[in-house]
Design a protein around this motif. Structure first.
Motif, PDB file in Angstrom:
ATOM      1  N   CYS A 169    -113.989  48.431  55.362  1.00 61.89           N
ATOM      2  CA  CYS A 169    -114.869  48.288  56.530  1.00 61.89           C
ATOM      3  C   CYS A 169    -116.305  48.484  56.083  1.00 61.89           C
ATOM      4  CB  CYS A 169    -114.549  49.342  57.584  1.00 61.89           C
ATOM      5  SG  CYS A 169    -113.023  49.018  58.448  1.00 61.89           S
ATOM      6  N   THR A 171    -118.717  50.207  57.500  1.00 63.88           N
ATOM      7  CA  THR A 171    -118.960  51.656  57.616  1.00 63.88           C
ATOM      8  C   THR A 171    -117.786  52.210  58.411  1.00 63.88           C
ATOM      9  OG1 THR A 171    -120.155  51.338  59.684  1.00 63.88           O
ATOM     10  CG2 THR A 171    -121.505  51.553  57.684  1.00 63.88           C
ATOM     11  N   ARG A 172    -117.687  53.532  58.466  1.00 66.26           N
ATOM     12  CA  ARG A 172    -116.556  54.103  59.207  1.00 66.26           C
ATOM     13  C   ARG A 172    -117.013  54.521  60.609  1.00 66.26           C
ATOM     14  NH1 ARG A 172    -113.212  59.392  57.769  1.00 66.26           N
ATOM     15  NH2 ARG A 172    -111.217  58.781  58.652  1.00 66.26           N
ATOM     16  N   CYS A 173    -116.317  54.021  61.625  1.00 63.09           N
ATOM     17  CA  CYS A 173    -116.642  54.403  63.010  1.00 63.09           C
ATOM     18  C   CYS A 173    -116.257  55.876  63.217  1.00 63.09           C
ATOM     19  CB  CYS A 173    -115.870  53.540  63.994  1.00 63.09           C
ATOM     20  SG  CYS A 173    -116.098  51.774  63.696  1.00 63.09           S
ATOM     21  N   TYR A 175    -114.832  57.565  65.480  1.00 62.04           N
ATOM     22  CA  TYR A 175    -113.550  57.930  66.106  1.00 62.04           C
ATOM     23  C   TYR A 175    -112.364  57.529  65.234  1.00 62.04           C
ATOM     24  CZ  TYR A 175    -114.102  53.027  67.161  1.00 62.04           C
ATOM     25  OH  TYR A 175    -114.330  51.688  67.032  1.00 62.04           O
ATOM     26  N   CYS A 176    -112.645  56.914  64.075  1.00 56.77           N
ATOM     27  CA  CYS A 176    -111.565  56.289  63.311  1.00 56.77           C
ATOM     28  C   CYS A 176    -110.995  57.220  62.252  1.00 56.77           C
ATOM     29  CB  CYS A 176    -112.093  55.025  62.641  1.00 56.77           C
ATOM     30  SG  CYS A 176    -110.829  54.158  61.702  1.00 56.77           S
ATOM     31  N   PHE A 178    -108.550  55.742  60.335  1.00 57.15           N
ATOM     32  CA  PHE A 178    -107.841  54.710  59.596  1.00 57.15           C
ATOM     33  C   PHE A 178    -108.079  54.853  58.103  1.00 57.15           C
ATOM     34  CE2 PHE A 178    -106.270  50.257  59.776  1.00 57.15           C
ATOM     35  CZ  PHE A 178    -105.346  50.482  60.778  1.00 57.15           C
ATOM     36  N   SER A 180    -109.457  53.277  55.741  1.00 55.37           N
ATOM     37  CA  SER A 180    -110.300  52.128  55.411  1.00 55.37           C
ATOM     38  C   SER A 180    -111.367  52.605  54.442  1.00 55.37           C
ATOM     39  CB  SER A 180    -110.934  51.558  56.678  1.00 55.37           C
ATOM     40  OG  SER A 180    -111.709  52.536  57.299  1.00 55.37           O
ATOM     41  N   GLY A 223    -108.472  48.273  58.735  1.00 53.12           N
ATOM     42  CA  GLY A 223    -109.743  47.813  58.230  1.00 53.12           C
ATOM     43  C   GLY A 223    -110.321  46.592  58.974  1.00 53.12           C
ATOM     44  N   THR A 224    -111.166  45.954  58.266  1.00 53.71           N
ATOM     45  CA  THR A 224    -111.803  44.742  58.780  1.00 53.71           C
ATOM     46  C   THR A 224    -111.679  43.669  57.705  1.00 53.71           C
ATOM     47  OG1 THR A 224    -113.421  46.120  59.937  1.00 53.71           O
ATOM     48  CG2 THR A 224    -113.958  43.803  59.704  1.00 53.71           C
ATOM     49  N   ARG A 258    -115.632  43.372  63.114  1.00 52.61           N
ATOM     50  CA  ARG A 258    -117.001  43.894  63.066  1.00 52.61           C
ATOM     51  C   ARG A 258    -118.022  42.764  62.933  1.00 52.61           C
ATOM     52  NH1 ARG A 258    -117.231  49.651  61.285  1.00 52.61           N
ATOM     53  NH2 ARG A 258    -119.340  49.120  60.627  1.00 52.61           N
ATOM     54  N   ARG A 295    -121.476  52.468  64.672  1.00 53.74           N
ATOM     55  CA  ARG A 295    -121.362  51.030  64.385  1.00 53.74           C
ATOM     56  C   ARG A 295    -122.766  50.507  64.103  1.00 53.74           C
ATOM     57  NH1 ARG A 295    -115.810  48.755  65.245  1.00 53.74           N
ATOM     58  NH2 ARG A 295    -116.658  46.920  66.242  1.00 53.74           N
TER      59      ARG A 295
HETATM   60  S1  SF4 Z   1    -110.797  50.280  60.998  1.00 53.74           S
HETATM   61 FE1  SF4 Z   1    -111.888  49.666  62.863  1.00 53.74          FE
HETATM   62  S2  SF4 Z   1    -112.397  51.573  63.864  1.00 53.74           S
HETATM   63 FE2  SF4 Z   1    -111.906  52.076  61.736  1.00 53.74          FE
HETATM   64  S3  SF4 Z   1    -113.847  52.064  60.644  1.00 53.74           S
HETATM   65 FE3  SF4 Z   1    -112.989  50.032  60.489  1.00 53.74          FE
HETATM   66  S4  SF4 Z   1    -113.846  48.872  62.186  1.00 53.74           S
HETATM   67 FE4  SF4 Z   1    -114.185  51.039  62.614  1.00 53.74          FE
END
Ligand code: SF4
Length: 485
Positions: A169, A171-173, A175-176, A178, A180, A223-224, A258, A295
């Motif tokens: 990703c 950057t890391r959100c 609330y996440c 994940f 990633s 991820g993205t 994203r 974000r």
């Molecule tokens: S997986 Fe989704 S929520 Fe998590 S950092 Fe990446 S875009 Fe943000």
């Protein structure tokens, strides 16, 4: 809250129910005398002898009750939870919209109960009287159950979906949680990751072919996925195209979540190589909220990205929103919903914020007021007014007020993959770091085969990952549906 269990083996149901009311809890086994200190302020004692005694001391209240001990363990825990739920609603002066139901998949529970009772009204009564689910949530569940019925009945044990994970990703959100990896520090890793991933995709195609499985849907997620370069994305999707017969695939999704890394070139690659559904996620239409969740894009960036996807001509565009984000308000959430509706997104998925332990929001102990999240979800009634129907749903642990995530769709655009994966009714073969393959048997048997979580482990131990793919054939054999069609 200290939970003391005496002569009871399992604490899963009791613990999950308690977590809906308080996150701060611990479980011990033994008698009250052995475990209760004089200064323990909040405690629950459940003791099984000839009968089951339940005592709760919290919020300045002291409550107790007794029930008969049932020989059927499942029923016994349900009975305990029913009493306990009554006590918690009394002590905390708060009912939950999903009552005492803690499971991730309420629609599946409804389907299982329907299979047993054969009467949807009777099942709804059970939801109400046994689990104390609100009328509003019962209706939501029943609507989704009815919509999914034909799709699920149409599944064959030999059908499967392919999931491809790209765990990077920009950057890391906040609330996440994940797995990633931020793409800025991972560009070197990405090239090697993509090469290995393509190898796994090729191997998976051979494995699925040997097992005689029929590919129905493809989902590239993360991820993205658009965090990798257009060239890398092309390489992955070209590998898919070269190794699977896309002509029979019913749905092909790529998450382009994203807007800060999704370019026109990448969207064109996605379209040219066969995907017909993309997910472009605003999360909110408020720039202040976007900043608060880390974000790096504005809501206008999202709209520009959405319009590019529209021009390129995808059949279905999904947009994700999250209710309960820090700084958001009921009006702000309503505005976001209106924005997605005005754009004409075929799918709008409404998540409720989940406070995951590894997320920055939780780690940094951010002090947010999440009390109006239920009012935000009430605004989803405007989706029905605009021709959207709920088509899949799931719940997660630690979601605000134990509320749900729901996918809404314009009729005919329901994502099959989302239904298959959430209801666990079809085999999903996963490639890439963090991927979990789930082989589903004809009688609903389920076997999970795990890939390594992190891209570095995935690259390092890649041979083991490939070897584990062979398990798919063994499991199909065990489940009795290999080469017998
Ligand atoms: S997986 Fe989704 S929520 Fe998590 S950092 Fe990446 S875009 Fe943000």
């Amino acid at each position: 809250m200290l939970i003391i269990l005496n002569n009871l083996e399992s604490h899963y149901e009791i613990e999950q129910l308690t977590r809906m009311y308080t996150k701060d809890l611990s479980v011990v086994h033994g008698t009250k005398e052995e475990n209760l200190a004089a200064d323990t302020a909040q405690w629950l004692y459940v003791s099984k002898n000839e009968q089951i005694d339940i005592q709760l001391c919290c919020c300045g209240k002291s409550l107790q009750d007794s029930i008969a001990a049932d020989e059927n363990e499942e029923k016994m825990y349900l009975d305990i939870c029913a009493v306990l739920y009554g006590m918690y609603t009394d002590a905390f002066d708060k009912k939950m919209a999903w009552g005492m139901l803690t499971g991730v998949r309420p629609v599946r529970l409804m389907r299982n109960l329907y299979a047993k009772h054969g009467d949807a009204d009777a099942v709804c009564s059970l939801f109400k009287d046994r689990y104390f689910v609100s009328d509003e949530k019962i209706k939501l569940c029943r609507d989704i159950f009815s919509l999914q019925k034909d799709i699920i009945d149409g599944c064959s044990p030999k059908d499967y979906s392919l999931y491809i994970s790209i765990p990077f990703c920009p950057t890391r959100c906040s609330y996440c949680s994940f797995v990633s990896v931020g793409s800025t520090g991972a560009s070197k890793l990405m090239g090697e990751y993509v090469d290995k991933l393509c190898e796994e995709i090729r191997y998976t195609a051979q494995t699925a072919h040997k097992a005689g499985l029929n590919l129905k849907t493809i989902y590239i997620g993360g991820g993205t996925p658009t965090a990798v370069s257009a060239q890398q994305l092309r390489k992955i999707m070209q590998t898919v195209k070269d190794n699977f017969d896309l002509s029979k695939v019913l749905e092909y999704t790529v998450e382009a979540g994203r807007p800060d890394c999704t370019t026109k070139e990448k969207l064109q690659v996605i379209k040219d190589l066969g995907a017909d559904r993309v997910s472009i996620n605003p999360q909110t239409f408020s720039d202040d909220v976007l900043r608060a969740i880390g974000r790096r894009h504005s809501h206008q960036d999202f709209i520009d990205c959405y319009n590019m996807a529209r021009e390129i001509g995808f059949k279905t565009i999904n947009t994700d929103l999250i209710a309960g984000l820090p700084l958001d308000t009921v009006e702000g959430f309503e505005n976001s919903l209106k924005g997605c509706i005005a754009l004409g997104a075929e799918n709008i998925t409404v998540h409720t914020l989940t406070l995951k332990r590894a997320s920055n929001i939780v780690v940094n102990r951010e002090n947010n007021d999440y009390s109006d999240v239920a009012q935000m979800l009430e605004k989803c009634s405007m989706l029905a007014d605009n021709g959207y129907i709920p088509y899949y749903m799931y719940r997660q642990k630690s979601t605000l007020q134990s509320l749900e995530n729901v996918g809404y769709s314009q009729i005919g655009h329901e994502s099959l993959y989302n239904i298959y994966i959430m209801e666990e009714i079809q085999t999903i073969i996963s490639c890439g770091a963090g991927g979990v393959t789930k082989v589903v048997g004809p009688k609903g048997e389920l076997k999970r085969i795990y890939n390594y979580k992190y891209p570095t482990e995935y690259i390092r131990d890649f041979d083991t990952i490939l070897h584990r793919k062979d398990e798919v054939i063994n499991v199909c054999q065990q489940f009795g549906f290999l080469n017998d069609w």
